[in-house]
Design a protein around this motif. Structure first.
Motif, PDB file in Angstrom:
ATOM      1  N   PRO A 282       0.821  -1.203   0.001  1.00 10.48           N
ATOM      2  CA  PRO A 282       0.017   0.049  -0.016  1.00 10.48           C
ATOM      3  C   PRO A 282       0.840   1.265   0.138  1.00 10.48           C
ATOM      4  O   PRO A 282       2.140   0.994   0.396  1.00 10.48           O
ATOM      5  CB  PRO A 282      -0.823   0.059   1.267  1.00 10.48           C
ATOM      6  CG  PRO A 282       0.057  -0.764   2.176  1.00 10.48           C
ATOM      7  CD  PRO A 282       1.146  -1.799   1.450  1.00 10.48           C
ATOM      8  N   THR A 283       0.360   2.350  -0.134  1.00 13.70           N
ATOM      9  CA  THR A 283       0.850   3.696  -0.191  1.00 13.70           C
ATOM     10  C   THR A 283       0.654   4.067   1.464  1.00 13.70           C
ATOM     11  O   THR A 283       0.043   3.347   2.193  1.00 13.70           O
ATOM     12  CB  THR A 283       0.039   4.799  -0.835  1.00 13.70           C
ATOM     13  OG1 THR A 283      -1.369   4.839  -0.338  1.00 13.70           O
ATOM     14  CG2 THR A 283       0.146   4.547  -2.398  1.00 13.70           C
ATOM     15  N   LEU A 284       1.345   4.997   1.857  1.00 14.59           N
ATOM     16  CA  LEU A 284       1.298   5.321   3.199  1.00 14.59           C
ATOM     17  C   LEU A 284      -0.020   5.889   3.771  1.00 14.59           C
ATOM     18  O   LEU A 284      -0.531   5.579   4.799  1.00 14.59           O
ATOM     19  CB  LEU A 284       2.313   6.503   3.366  1.00 14.59           C
ATOM     20  CG  LEU A 284       3.773   6.387   3.888  1.00 14.59           C
ATOM     21  CD1 LEU A 284       4.640   7.356   3.927  1.00 14.59           C
ATOM     22  CD2 LEU A 284       3.861   5.762   4.979  1.00 14.59           C
ATOM     23  N   GLU A 285      -0.721   6.383   2.597  1.00 12.16           N
ATOM     24  CA  GLU A 285      -2.062   6.796   2.839  1.00 12.16           C
ATOM     25  C   GLU A 285      -3.059   5.632   3.113  1.00 12.16           C
ATOM     26  O   GLU A 285      -3.695   5.404   4.111  1.00 12.16           O
ATOM     27  CB  GLU A 285      -2.782   7.554   1.922  1.00 12.16           C
ATOM     28  CG  GLU A 285      -4.146   8.119   2.022  1.00 12.16           C
ATOM     29  CD  GLU A 285      -4.772   9.138   1.037  1.00 12.16           C
ATOM     30  OE1 GLU A 285      -5.798   9.357   1.085  1.00 12.16           O
ATOM     31  OE2 GLU A 285      -4.007   9.503  -0.066  1.00 12.16           O
ATOM     32  N   ASP A 286      -2.759   4.556   2.233  1.00 16.44           N
ATOM     33  CA  ASP A 286      -3.645   3.267   2.208  1.00 16.44           C
ATOM     34  C   ASP A 286      -3.232   2.649   3.775  1.00 16.44           C
ATOM     35  O   ASP A 286      -4.203   2.332   4.419  1.00 16.44           O
ATOM     36  CB  ASP A 286      -3.264   2.562   1.195  1.00 16.44           C
ATOM     37  CG  ASP A 286      -3.677   3.051  -0.066  1.00 16.44           C
ATOM     38  OD1 ASP A 286      -4.513   3.661  -0.173  1.00 16.44           O
ATOM     39  OD2 ASP A 286      -2.787   2.596  -1.175  1.00 16.44           O
ATOM     40  N   PHE A 298      -2.574  13.269   8.020  1.00 16.30           N
ATOM     41  CA  PHE A 298      -1.731  13.938   7.025  1.00 16.30           C
ATOM     42  C   PHE A 298      -0.964  14.887   8.080  1.00 16.30           C
ATOM     43  O   PHE A 298       0.249  15.254   7.534  1.00 16.30           O
ATOM     44  CB  PHE A 298      -2.985  14.693   6.322  1.00 16.30           C
ATOM     45  CG  PHE A 298      -3.682  13.943   5.292  1.00 16.30           C
ATOM     46  CD1 PHE A 298      -2.921  13.137   4.282  1.00 16.30           C
ATOM     47  CD2 PHE A 298      -4.978  14.168   5.202  1.00 16.30           C
ATOM     48  CE1 PHE A 298      -3.564  12.310   3.395  1.00 16.30           C
ATOM     49  CE2 PHE A 298      -5.477  13.299   4.127  1.00 16.30           C
ATOM     50  CZ  PHE A 298      -4.817  12.340   3.391  1.00 16.30           C
ATOM     51  N   LEU A 299      -1.433  15.237   8.989  1.00 17.53           N
ATOM     52  CA  LEU A 299      -0.498  16.079   9.830  1.00 17.53           C
ATOM     53  C   LEU A 299       0.664  15.240  10.287  1.00 17.53           C
ATOM     54  O   LEU A 299       2.094  15.975  10.284  1.00 17.53           O
ATOM     55  CB  LEU A 299      -1.377  16.701  10.915  1.00 17.53           C
ATOM     56  CG  LEU A 299      -2.351  17.707  10.832  1.00 17.53           C
ATOM     57  CD1 LEU A 299      -3.125  17.905  12.135  1.00 17.53           C
ATOM     58  CD2 LEU A 299      -1.766  19.159  10.281  1.00 17.53           C
ATOM     59  N   LEU A 300       0.404  14.292  10.885  1.00 18.20           N
ATOM     60  CA  LEU A 300       1.591  13.465  11.040  1.00 18.20           C
ATOM     61  C   LEU A 300       2.763  13.195   9.884  1.00 18.20           C
ATOM     62  O   LEU A 300       3.794  13.199  10.183  1.00 18.20           O
ATOM     63  CB  LEU A 300       1.208  12.102  11.824  1.00 18.20           C
ATOM     64  CG  LEU A 300       0.366  12.359  13.198  1.00 18.20           C
ATOM     65  CD1 LEU A 300      -0.057  10.978  13.663  1.00 18.20           C
ATOM     66  CD2 LEU A 300       1.344  13.017  14.212  1.00 18.20           C
ATOM     67  N   LEU A 301       2.206  12.713   8.802  1.00 13.49           N
ATOM     68  CA  LEU A 301       2.895  12.650   7.710  1.00 13.49           C
ATOM     69  C   LEU A 301       3.790  13.738   7.265  1.00 13.49           C
ATOM     70  O   LEU A 301       4.915  13.665   6.948  1.00 13.49           O
ATOM     71  CB  LEU A 301       2.068  12.088   6.564  1.00 13.49           C
ATOM     72  CG  LEU A 301       1.585  10.500   6.725  1.00 13.49           C
ATOM     73  CD1 LEU A 301       0.736  10.194   5.385  1.00 13.49           C
ATOM     74  CD2 LEU A 301       2.670   9.560   6.768  1.00 13.49           C
ATOM     75  N   LYS A 308       2.501  11.146   1.303  1.00 13.75           N
ATOM     76  CA  LYS A 308       1.417  10.282   1.431  1.00 13.75           C
ATOM     77  C   LYS A 308       1.151   9.148   0.353  1.00 13.75           C
ATOM     78  O   LYS A 308       0.818   8.140   0.552  1.00 13.75           O
ATOM     79  CB  LYS A 308       0.101  10.962   1.691  1.00 13.75           C
ATOM     80  CG  LYS A 308      -0.307  11.693   0.244  1.00 13.75           C
ATOM     81  CD  LYS A 308      -1.742  12.332   0.501  1.00 13.75           C
ATOM     82  CE  LYS A 308      -2.204  13.025  -0.732  1.00 13.75           C
ATOM     83  NZ  LYS A 308      -3.700  13.535  -0.645  1.00 13.75           N
ATOM     84  N   ASN A 309       1.830   9.330  -0.883  1.00 16.73           N
ATOM     85  CA  ASN A 309       1.593   8.460  -1.967  1.00 16.73           C
ATOM     86  C   ASN A 309       2.575   7.554  -2.079  1.00 16.73           C
ATOM     87  O   ASN A 309       2.468   6.795  -3.091  1.00 16.73           O
ATOM     88  CB  ASN A 309       1.284   9.309  -3.309  1.00 16.73           C
ATOM     89  CG  ASN A 309       0.240  10.175  -3.189  1.00 16.73           C
ATOM     90  OD1 ASN A 309      -0.895   9.749  -3.115  1.00 16.73           O
ATOM     91  ND2 ASN A 309       0.188  11.410  -3.481  1.00 16.73           N
ATOM     92  N   LYS A 310       3.535   7.599  -1.255  1.00 17.35           N
ATOM     93  CA  LYS A 310       4.782   6.802  -1.461  1.00 17.35           C
ATOM     94  C   LYS A 310       4.305   5.411  -1.064  1.00 17.35           C
ATOM     95  O   LYS A 310       3.885   5.160   0.142  1.00 17.35           O
ATOM     96  CB  LYS A 310       6.003   7.329  -0.772  1.00 17.35           C
ATOM     97  CG  LYS A 310       7.125   6.697  -0.873  1.00 17.35           C
ATOM     98  CD  LYS A 310       8.370   7.306  -0.457  1.00 17.35           C
ATOM     99  CE  LYS A 310       9.894   6.799  -0.913  1.00 17.35           C
ATOM    100  NZ  LYS A 310      11.023   7.642  -0.688  1.00 17.35           N
ATOM    101  N   ARG A 311       4.934   4.261  -1.713  1.00 16.77           N
ATOM    102  CA  ARG A 311       4.419   2.779  -1.259  1.00 16.77           C
ATOM    103  C   ARG A 311       5.727   2.564  -0.170  1.00 16.77           C
ATOM    104  O   ARG A 311       6.475   2.839   0.027  1.00 16.77           O
ATOM    105  CB  ARG A 311       4.994   1.887  -2.505  1.00 16.77           C
ATOM    106  CG  ARG A 311       4.096   2.055  -3.781  1.00 16.77           C
ATOM    107  CD  ARG A 311       2.787   1.595  -3.629  1.00 16.77           C
ATOM    108  NE  ARG A 311       2.040   2.151  -4.671  1.00 16.77           N
ATOM    109  CZ  ARG A 311       0.760   1.680  -4.871  1.00 16.77           C
ATOM    110  NH1 ARG A 311       0.141   0.720  -3.936  1.00 16.77           N
ATOM    111  NH2 ARG A 311      -0.055   2.079  -5.775  1.00 16.77           N
TER     112      ARG A 311
END
Length: 400
Positions: A282-286, A298-301, A308-311
């Motif tokens: 997954p991506t980080l968001e997933d 999103f704040l923590l990332l 967020k889109n990085k695998r």
């Protein structure tokens, strides 16, 4: 007949009056027009008045050994039985005791009725201006009234919630008899963070584990719901850290809160690997969207400088470390606590070394007694402070 004057008709003052033996003339004075003004606010009006774990480890004081002499199993048990005798019947939830009605006003109504039944003289709107002793008698003065008594109990509370009458008057009265104070600080209150992220997370609530570090050393940890407020943190578990935090800030010590957003996950690296395999890279968001509040995610990332889109499988070693740090070990510097208007309890107060722990009588002035929050004792959330008020009030009442 011996005359007892109790200054302050809050929880401890009321119980002191009710516990006095029947052959005493008891006068209960209060600066407000009603008794128990702060009592009805306890537990957001539900009145959490006791806990199954009343013991010294749930309290802060400069004199722990003296506190343990006050909080003996016998004193705790006798006080609880006295509350039962008065008619207080509990609803117990997770160790927290409430009146069965879960309404503070119903408990107050019961206590008011008992005051009338015992013919305790109740003097409202009596704002004490001075307390002195002449020829063995205490002289208590307001602007337009004077009372004289053989014994005096200071049950005036602390200095938080001043609108309820807890304006710190009792401390000045005690100092007039040469008592000293452990510095007065707000506790059971919110904490303000220095870090920029704290300006962006207002109105988010999460369950987490929080740890308090003072000068880099772990002092205390709590687990429960955190409420993110403007520039800081709130919630019961934060309140339970605020006592030590308030004291450390007063001493100019480095004060930090560490947040673990995934407290049930002990080995983060194993969790990261297994979840990545299950979710087919997954991506980080997933990876995070079912674990955290979306805004907080999103704040923590952003705080960790991660896309967020990085695998997950494409993360470098240092990026995996940054992810673990922000999720399991987010460290925030604390620079301030809520003030006396926001805090529930006052930390500090009359030095316990100056009272007799058996009777709570002053060692400096015969026939002067102290109960409740005016003493250098402050408890955790969960009924501990009200229980201490009842225990000390009952103890004094039985010794008068």
């Amino acid at each position: 007949m011996e005359k007892i004057i109790i200054i302050g008709a809050g929880a401890s003052g009321i119980i002191t009056a009710l516990a006095c033996s029947q052959n005493k003339k008891v006068i209960l004075v209060e600066g407000n027009d009603k008794i128990g003004k702060k009592l009805v606010l306890t537990g957001n009006g539900k009145c959490n008045y006791w806990n199954t774990e009343i013991e010294s480890s749930h309290y802060e004081t400069e004199n722990q050994m003296v506190l343990e002499e006050i909080l003996t199993p016998e004193n705790i048990q006798n006080t609880y039985h006295f509350l039962e005798e008065l008619g207080v019947y509990p609803k117990i939830q997770n160790g927290y005791y409430y009146p069965y009605s879960k309404d503070a006003h119903s408990l107050l109504a019961l206590l008011e009725r008992k005051i009338k039944e015992q013919k305790i003289e109740w003097v409202p709107n009596f704002k004490v201006r001075s307390l002195e002793k002449k020829k063995g008698k205490f002289i208590v003065k307001s602007v337009d009234k004077t009372l004289e008594g053989d014994k005096v109990v200071l049950a005036t509370g602390g200095k938080t919630y001043p609108k309820t009458g807890s304006d710190g008057t009792g401390y000045d009265l005690a100092k007039s008899f040469n008592h000293t104070l452990i510095p007065l600080l707000p506790t059971l209150t919110n904490l303000i963070c220095k870090d920029k992220i704290a300006t962006l997370w207002e109105n988010i609530r999460v369950s987490a584990k929080v740890r308090l570090f003072i000068n880099g050393k772990l002092e205390k940890e709590e687990q429960g719901e955190i409420q993110f407020i403007k520039k800081g943190l709130s919630g019961i578990c934060i309140f339970n850290l605020s006592n030590k935090a308030s004291r450390s800030l007063y001493l100019n010590q480095t004060t930090e809160i560490e947040i673990d957003f995934l407290p049930e996950i002990e080995n983060f690296k194993t969790f990261l690997r297994k979840r990545t395999e299950q979710m087919l890279n997954p991506t980080l968001e997933d990876f995070l969207e079912s674990l955290l509040n979306y805004k907080l995610m999103f704040l923590l990332l952003k705080n960790a400088k991660l896309d967020k889109n990085k695998r997950i499988q494409d993360l470098k070693k240092e990026e995996c470390h940054a992810l673990e740090q922000v999720l399991k070990h987010l460290r925030l510097e604390i620079i301030e606590t809520g003030d006396d208007l926001k805090a529930q309890v006052t930390s500090g107060g009359i030095n316990l070394n100056e009272i007799n722990p058996q009777t709570l009588e002053s060692k400096l002035e015969k026939n002067l007694y102290f109960t409740g929050e005016i003493l250098d004792v402050s408890g955790d959330c969960g009924g501990y402070n009200l229980a201490f008020a009842f225990i000390t009030g009952y103890r004094v009442g039985k010794n008068l």
